[in-house]
Write a protein that holds these residues in place. Structure first.
Motif, mmCIF file in Angstrom:
data_model
loop_
_atom_site.group_PDB
_atom_site.id
_atom_site.type_symbol
_atom_site.label_atom_id
_atom_site.label_comp_id
_atom_site.label_asym_id
_atom_site.label_seq_id
_atom_site.Cartn_x
_atom_site.Cartn_y
_atom_site.Cartn_z
ATOM 1 N N ARG A 59 0.364 -1.568 -3.969
ATOM 2 C CA ARG A 59 -1.026 -1.944 -4.226
ATOM 3 C C ARG A 59 -1.842 -1.960 -2.934
ATOM 4 O O ARG A 59 -3.001 -1.511 -2.915
ATOM 5 C CB ARG A 59 -1.070 -3.304 -4.918
ATOM 6 C CG ARG A 59 -0.565 -3.276 -6.362
ATOM 7 C CD ARG A 59 -0.822 -4.585 -7.069
ATOM 8 N NE ARG A 59 0.013 -5.660 -6.533
ATOM 9 C CZ ARG A 59 1.226 -5.957 -6.986
ATOM 10 N NH1 ARG A 59 1.751 -5.239 -7.976
ATOM 11 N NH2 ARG A 59 1.923 -6.939 -6.468
ATOM 12 N N ARG A 60 -1.246 -2.459 -1.848
ATOM 13 C CA ARG A 60 -1.988 -2.531 -0.586
ATOM 14 C C ARG A 60 -2.309 -1.139 -0.071
ATOM 15 O O ARG A 60 -3.435 -0.871 0.343
ATOM 16 C CB ARG A 60 -1.197 -3.318 0.458
ATOM 17 C CG ARG A 60 -1.889 -3.352 1.825
ATOM 18 C CD ARG A 60 -1.161 -4.226 2.806
ATOM 19 N NE ARG A 60 0.142 -3.713 3.177
ATOM 20 C CZ ARG A 60 0.339 -2.721 4.036
ATOM 21 N NH1 ARG A 60 -0.682 -2.099 4.596
ATOM 22 N NH2 ARG A 60 1.562 -2.327 4.338
ATOM 23 N N ARG A 61 -1.309 -0.242 -0.082
ATOM 24 C CA ARG A 61 -1.546 1.098 0.456
ATOM 25 C C ARG A 61 -2.542 1.856 -0.420
ATOM 26 O O ARG A 61 -3.400 2.592 0.092
ATOM 27 C CB ARG A 61 -0.225 1.870 0.554
ATOM 28 C CG ARG A 61 -0.367 3.208 1.258
ATOM 29 C CD ARG A 61 -0.757 3.037 2.703
ATOM 30 N NE ARG A 61 -0.951 4.307 3.401
ATOM 31 C CZ ARG A 61 -2.051 4.628 4.083
ATOM 32 N NH1 ARG A 61 -3.055 3.756 4.170
ATOM 33 N NH2 ARG A 61 -2.141 5.788 4.695
ATOM 34 N N CYS A 62 -2.477 1.691 -1.734
ATOM 35 C CA CYS A 62 -3.451 2.338 -2.610
ATOM 36 C C CYS A 62 -4.861 1.831 -2.307
ATOM 37 O O CYS A 62 -5.821 2.616 -2.297
ATOM 38 C CB CYS A 62 -3.106 2.068 -4.071
ATOM 39 S SG CYS A 62 -1.746 3.062 -4.731
ATOM 40 N N ALA A 63 -4.993 0.538 -2.045
ATOM 41 C CA ALA A 63 -6.310 -0.022 -1.725
ATOM 42 C C ALA A 63 -6.866 0.562 -0.437
ATOM 43 O O ALA A 63 -8.090 0.636 -0.255
ATOM 44 C CB ALA A 63 -6.224 -1.539 -1.627
ATOM 45 N N GLU A 64 -5.987 0.982 0.471
ATOM 46 C CA GLU A 64 -6.417 1.592 1.723
ATOM 47 C C GLU A 64 -6.811 3.059 1.558
ATOM 48 O O GLU A 64 -7.291 3.685 2.499
ATOM 49 C CB GLU A 64 -5.291 1.474 2.765
ATOM 50 C CG GLU A 64 -4.986 0.044 3.165
ATOM 51 C CD GLU A 64 -3.713 -0.073 4.001
ATOM 52 O OE1 GLU A 64 -3.474 -1.172 4.545
ATOM 53 O OE2 GLU A 64 -2.965 0.914 4.108
ATOM 54 N N CYS A 75 3.328 8.758 -4.606
ATOM 55 C CA CYS A 75 3.915 7.454 -4.289
ATOM 56 C C CYS A 75 5.238 7.336 -5.030
ATOM 57 O O CYS A 75 5.298 7.576 -6.246
ATOM 58 C CB CYS A 75 2.971 6.330 -4.709
ATOM 59 S SG CYS A 75 3.687 4.672 -4.563
ATOM 60 N N ASP A 107 2.364 4.680 8.585
ATOM 61 C CA ASP A 107 1.536 4.036 7.569
ATOM 62 C C ASP A 107 2.087 4.190 6.155
ATOM 63 O O ASP A 107 1.804 3.351 5.297
ATOM 64 C CB ASP A 107 0.117 4.631 7.589
ATOM 65 C CG ASP A 107 -0.605 4.412 8.893
ATOM 66 O OD1 ASP A 107 -0.278 3.433 9.591
ATOM 67 O OD2 ASP A 107 -1.488 5.230 9.221
ATOM 68 N N ALA A 124 -0.926 -1.607 -10.978
ATOM 69 C CA ALA A 124 -1.328 -1.030 -9.692
ATOM 70 C C ALA A 124 -2.388 0.047 -9.857
ATOM 71 O O ALA A 124 -2.789 0.670 -8.871
ATOM 72 C CB ALA A 124 -0.108 -0.460 -8.974
ATOM 73 N N TRP A 137 6.101 -3.540 -4.800
ATOM 74 C CA TRP A 137 4.844 -3.329 -5.518
ATOM 75 C C TRP A 137 3.656 -3.890 -4.755
ATOM 76 O O TRP A 137 2.541 -3.379 -4.874
ATOM 77 C CB TRP A 137 4.947 -3.897 -6.924
ATOM 78 C CG TRP A 137 5.756 -2.987 -7.785
ATOM 79 C CD1 TRP A 137 7.071 -3.110 -8.123
ATOM 80 C CD2 TRP A 137 5.312 -1.758 -8.370
ATOM 81 N NE1 TRP A 137 7.474 -2.052 -8.888
ATOM 82 C CE2 TRP A 137 6.418 -1.205 -9.063
ATOM 83 C CE3 TRP A 137 4.097 -1.085 -8.382
ATOM 84 C CZ2 TRP A 137 6.343 0.003 -9.748
ATOM 85 C CZ3 TRP A 137 4.002 0.120 -9.071
ATOM 86 C CH2 TRP A 137 5.119 0.654 -9.753
ATOM 87 N N GLU A 138 3.878 -4.905 -3.940
ATOM 88 C CA GLU A 138 2.802 -5.382 -3.074
ATOM 89 C C GLU A 138 2.383 -4.283 -2.094
ATOM 90 O O GLU A 138 1.186 -4.070 -1.844
ATOM 91 C CB GLU A 138 3.251 -6.624 -2.304
ATOM 92 C CG GLU A 138 2.196 -7.176 -1.361
ATOM 93 C CD GLU A 138 2.697 -8.361 -0.554
ATOM 94 O OE1 GLU A 138 1.948 -8.824 0.336
ATOM 95 O OE2 GLU A 138 3.837 -8.816 -0.793
ATOM 96 N N PHE A 139 3.382 -3.572 -1.526
ATOM 97 C CA PHE A 139 3.060 -2.476 -0.619
ATOM 98 C C PHE A 139 2.342 -1.352 -1.358
ATOM 99 O O PHE A 139 1.386 -0.758 -0.835
ATOM 100 C CB PHE A 139 4.329 -1.945 0.049
ATOM 101 C CG PHE A 139 4.071 -0.795 0.992
ATOM 102 C CD1 PHE A 139 3.552 -1.020 2.260
ATOM 103 C CD2 PHE A 139 4.314 0.522 0.604
ATOM 104 C CE1 PHE A 139 3.294 0.037 3.130
ATOM 105 C CE2 PHE A 139 4.064 1.585 1.464
ATOM 106 C CZ PHE A 139 3.551 1.341 2.739
#
Length: 275
Positions: A89-94, A73, A46, A113, A85-87
């Motif tokens: 932001r996505r992982r932080c949102a999770e 991170c 993950d 982010a 940076w997409e990853f």
């Protein structure tokens, strides 16, 4: 996305290639991430994504679990900018309930982010091995003991957990003879340090290093540091590196007194929990 030993091998290859390409590029050595592996062995896929070119890693984003609600991170190498940076932001949102720390190299992207709070600053310092200080005797009653000559549990388990030694032994850059402890006059552990020799890049890293409070101020730290630097040089390391928090005056005196000089100051930003 990979985890476990496959992750460790990829991140090591990536950071070694980066250091070979440029002697000062990037914030971390391969040994840094190997040391972090003792805290977070990335049991799932993950928290790390890699970009490859012809099978070789050229960039990555790595999340390191420092605790149930605290992560680091890092954007490593040269990943595709938008995808990395997409990853992030996505992982932080999770991870809405966790604080996430990042060494800021791109303040604008970090802010977008959610990395907006300053946690700390640290200095990365370097020393040419040829300029290392001469060895210094330990104070009376203190003895240097490499890990192969130690009895009992690893001295780092109190702060780093019971799995620290088996995980260290999974790390390709770990050398038990440079895993050093100092015994005090009563036989207790007065201090310890790990010295990581990367023969591929020629960089020797000091991480971690500690002298227990009751033994501080007696010259243990200086003697331990010099003993480890000598061993790194004997393993073929031509450049030596250590980092410390800005404002940590004992660390500054110790490392600058040994000849280390600051290469850069790095700000650590935090994306706070959503709640």
């Amino acid at each position: 996305m990979v985890g476990g030993i496959a992750y460790l091998e990829l991140v090591t290859e990536l950071l070694q290639r980066q250091r070979l390409a440029d002697p000062v590029d990037g914030l971390w050595e391969a040994a840094d991430l190997q040391w972090w592996f003792t805290r977070d062995p990335h049991p799932t896929d993950d928290d790390a994504v890699f970009w490859l070119d012809g099978g070789d890693p050229v960039g990555a984003v790595v999340f390191t679990r420092w605790g149930p609600t605290r992560y680091g991170c890092d954007v490593l190498g040269r990943p595709p900018h938008a995808a990395a940076w997409e990853f992030v932001r996505r992982r932080c949102a999770e991870l809405p309930d966790a604080s996430v720390e990042m060494e800021a190299l791109d303040d604008a992207e970090a802010a977008r982010a959610g990395f907006v709070e300053l946690a700390e600053e640290y200095e990365a310092t370097w020393l040419d091995a040829a300029d290392r200080p001469a060895a210094r005797p330990f104070p009376d009653g203190y003895t240097l003991v490499p890990r192969p000559d130690q009895d009992g549990p690893h001295p780092m388990i109190t702060r780093n957990g019971a799995e620290v030694e088996p995980r260290l032994r999974q790390c390709s850059l770990y050398d038990p003879d440079l895993d050093l402890a100092v015994r005090g006059p009563a036989g207790d552990v007065a201090g310890y340090a790990l010295f990581w020799p990367d023969r591929r890049t020629g960089v020797g890293l000091v991480e971690p290093m500690r002298v227990e409070d009751r033994h501080a101020g007696r010259g243990v730290a200086g003697a331990l540091l010099r003993a480890g630097l000598e061993r790194l040089a004997m393993r073929g390391c031509s450049r030596l590196k250590v980092s410390h928090a800005v404002g940590n005056l004992p660390a500054e005196r110790l490392y600058h007194g040994a000849g280390f000089r600051t290469d850069r100051r790095v700000r650590v930003l935090v994306r706070p929990p959503a709640g």
